[in-house]
Write an enzyme that holds these catalytic residues in place. Structure first.
Site, PDB file in Angstrom:
ATOM      1  N   HIS A 159       2.794  -3.287  -7.506  1.00 48.04           N
ATOM      2  CA  HIS A 159       4.104  -3.464  -8.147  1.00 48.04           C
ATOM      3  C   HIS A 159       4.011  -4.245  -9.456  1.00 48.04           C
ATOM      4  O   HIS A 159       4.949  -4.229 -10.248  1.00 48.04           O
ATOM      5  CB  HIS A 159       5.097  -4.123  -7.178  1.00 48.04           C
ATOM      6  N   ASP A 175       0.290  -1.975  -1.385  1.00 46.98           N
ATOM      7  CA  ASP A 175       0.631  -2.724  -2.598  1.00 46.98           C
ATOM      8  C   ASP A 175      -0.597  -3.368  -3.228  1.00 46.98           C
ATOM      9  O   ASP A 175      -0.619  -4.567  -3.514  1.00 46.98           O
ATOM     10  CB  ASP A 175       1.701  -3.784  -2.308  1.00 46.98           C
ATOM     11  N   ASN A 226       3.174 -14.924  -9.302  1.00 45.77           N
ATOM     12  CA  ASN A 226       2.009 -15.131  -8.435  1.00 45.77           C
ATOM     13  C   ASN A 226       1.522 -13.821  -7.826  1.00 45.77           C
ATOM     14  O   ASN A 226       0.410 -13.756  -7.296  1.00 45.77           O
ATOM     15  CB  ASN A 226       2.334 -16.094  -7.296  1.00 45.77           C
ATOM     16  N   SER A 227       2.345 -12.786  -7.893  1.00 43.92           N
ATOM     17  CA  SER A 227       1.991 -11.505  -7.271  1.00 43.92           C
ATOM     18  C   SER A 227       0.644 -11.001  -7.764  1.00 43.92           C
ATOM     19  O   SER A 227       0.390 -10.944  -8.966  1.00 43.92           O
ATOM     20  CB  SER A 227       3.060 -10.455  -7.574  1.00 43.92           C
ATOM     21  N   GLY A 266      -3.112  12.977  14.903  1.00 50.27           N
ATOM     22  CA  GLY A 266      -2.280  14.075  15.362  1.00 50.27           C
ATOM     23  C   GLY A 266      -1.619  13.860  16.709  1.00 50.27           C
ATOM     24  O   GLY A 266      -1.649  14.753  17.571  1.00 50.27           O
ATOM     25  N   VAL A 267      -1.039  12.683  16.893  1.00 48.61           N
ATOM     26  CA  VAL A 267      -0.257  12.432  18.104  1.00 48.61           C
ATOM     27  C   VAL A 267       1.036  11.717  17.736  1.00 48.61           C
ATOM     28  O   VAL A 267       1.111  11.038  16.709  1.00 48.61           O
ATOM     29  CB  VAL A 267      -1.019  11.561  19.138  1.00 48.61           C
TER      30      VAL A 267
END
Length: 449
Positions: A72, A102, A176-177, A233-234
């Site tokens: 982001h 992210d 801070n991201s 596939g369940v």
């Protein structure tokens, strides 16, 4: 601190031009009327653009100039600039990003081809609640700020089934991201990515992506430019105490397989509906939240060991991991279909008072009323008694019972007979396999006297 960088990005932000209806109201015949009208006719509806900027953090993971940050932070960016502690500014290239976890991987060219200072990864699985941590980043544009705190929780989930955040009370704010979270040994054990705050500033609730997950994503972004997630596939659901008792399992654990995609990895491995997956790739499946992470993080094309509970015993299987082609790939049964003309079928109605259900055999009228596909076979719930065991499990009219106690049913009488036998055997609950608009699931209903 030399391994931590500040990141600035620029992008064109669309901005709508002036519209004709925004033109000032002028007296008829005013000399400015034609001037304003010409301006708004010419500029009205045009999309203007302005330059937008954003700030974030990141850190060098490889001496060759590979850098980790949040997706982001760089999403939609046209230019990405990385600023080092000594104020060196380098243009960065986006290698790949993953919006679900992210994480984004950038690449810069080291000045004079000299190796860059790079972080040392830590093992996020070994970090404990109460361990001290240090965050370094670019909060509010104040580059290379250091804050400290402790890990206050593990395994936090915010919006996604793959979320597995470390929670910290270290002061983390906007900017801070993408920055690193260090342990007391100076090893990176997380990537700071989100805060929870009513005011938008630090409130002691911040979340970091565990380093072990970040390393895995970074390796795939570097190799493929995208993340390849595992798929088996369940469709599955949690195992409650009642379901565990119905299957003869010692306690509620694992996930219950509700449906298996034909020709999918699970089907080829021999998994069946009614299996309870107890372990996957050598790791215990403790609950519903853990299983999708184990599957998604499994390497595509690898073969893993799976242990299922079937027929009252553990059965080992080998499963080859497939690739999740898109985020919306599901295992739901076919829905809808062309409807046949309604025929005057004679309804067969029955009431199972112990469960609080009124049942009816599938007819064309019921298919039309509840939108059932032509392939559905079973017993339709037409009424649920309030405050009954069925109501407690949120069953509703239009749901179709396909199995009772793992036995297929097609008539209300078969349901009544099976429930009666379980009650005579003094069972505490009955396990139903039901389908709602193509979505199959199990429901364990308590048996009332």
């Amino acid at each position: 601190m030399p391994t931590v960088v500040n990141i600035t990005t620029t992008q064109n932000v669309p901005q709508q031009g002036p519209r004709l209806r925004d033109m000032p109201q002028l007296p008829p015949g005013s000399p400015f009327e034609e001037l304003f009208k010409e301006f708004f006719d010419k500029r009205g509806g045009e999309e203007q653009k302005r330059r937008g900027t954003s700030l974030g953090s990141g850190f060098v993971i490889d001496p060759d100039g590979y850098i980790i940050t949040n997706n982001h932070v760089i999403q939609g960016a046209e230019d990405i600039t990385v600023i080092f502690r000594d104020d060196t500014q380098l243009k960065a290239k986006l290698i790949g990003s993953d919006s679900r976890i992210d994480v984004a991987l950038l690449k810069v060219e080291p000045p004079s081809k000299k190796p860059m200072a790079a972080i040392k990864w830590g093992d996020s699985d070994k970090e404990r609640v109460g361990d001290w941590v240090i965050a370094i980043g670019n909060p509010f544009g104040l580059g290379h700020s250091v804050t400290a705190g402790i890990i206050s929780a593990r395994g936090r989930s915010l919006n996604d089934s793959l979320d597995d955040y470390l929670q910290t009370d270290a002061a983390i704010n906007k900017g801070n991201s993408g920055g690193p979270l260090f342990n007391a040994q100076g090893e990176v054990i997380g990537v700071n990515t989100a805060i929870y705050s009513p005011s938008g500033v630090n409130a002691g609730l911040a979340f970091s992506i565990p380093s072990n997950l970040v390393k895995q994503v970074a390796d795939q972004l570097r190799e493929f430019g995208r993340v390849k997630r595992g798929w088996v596939g369940v469709s599955y659901q949690s195992v409650t105490d009642d379901i565990a008792d119905s299957f003869g399992l010692d306690r509620a654990r694992g996930v219950l397989v509700a449906n298996v995609v034909a020709d999918g990895p699970a089907a080829k491995a021999g998994l069946k509906r009614n299996d309870i997956i107890l372990s996957f790739s050598g790791q215990d499946v403790l609950d519903l939240r853990r299983f999708p992470r184990l599957v998604a993080n499994a390497r595509v094309g690898s073969t893993v060991d799976v242990v299922v509970w079937r027929g009252g015993k553990e059965v080992p299987l080998k499963l080859r991991i497939g690739e999740q082609e898109d985020e919306g790939k599901t295992n739901a049964a076919a829905k809808g279909g062309d409807k046949k003309p309604a025929e005057p079928d004679q309804p067969v109605v029955s009431t199972v008072e112990q469960l609080g259900l009124t049942l009816q055999k599938v007819t064309d009228q019921l298919r039309e009323k509840y939108g059932l596909s032509d392939q559905v076979k079973g017993v339709v719930i037409t009424k649920v008694t309030p405050n009954s065991p069925a109501a407690e499990k949120q069953l509703q009219a239009g749901d179709v019972i396909l199995e009772v106690d793992q036995k297929p049913v097609t008539t209300p009488q078969e349901v009544t007979d099976l429930v009666g036998k379980l009650q005579q055997a003094k069972k505490r609950s009955v396990l139903l396999f039901v389908e709602r608009q193509g979505d199959p699931r199990f429901a364990a209903l308590r048996l009332t006297k």
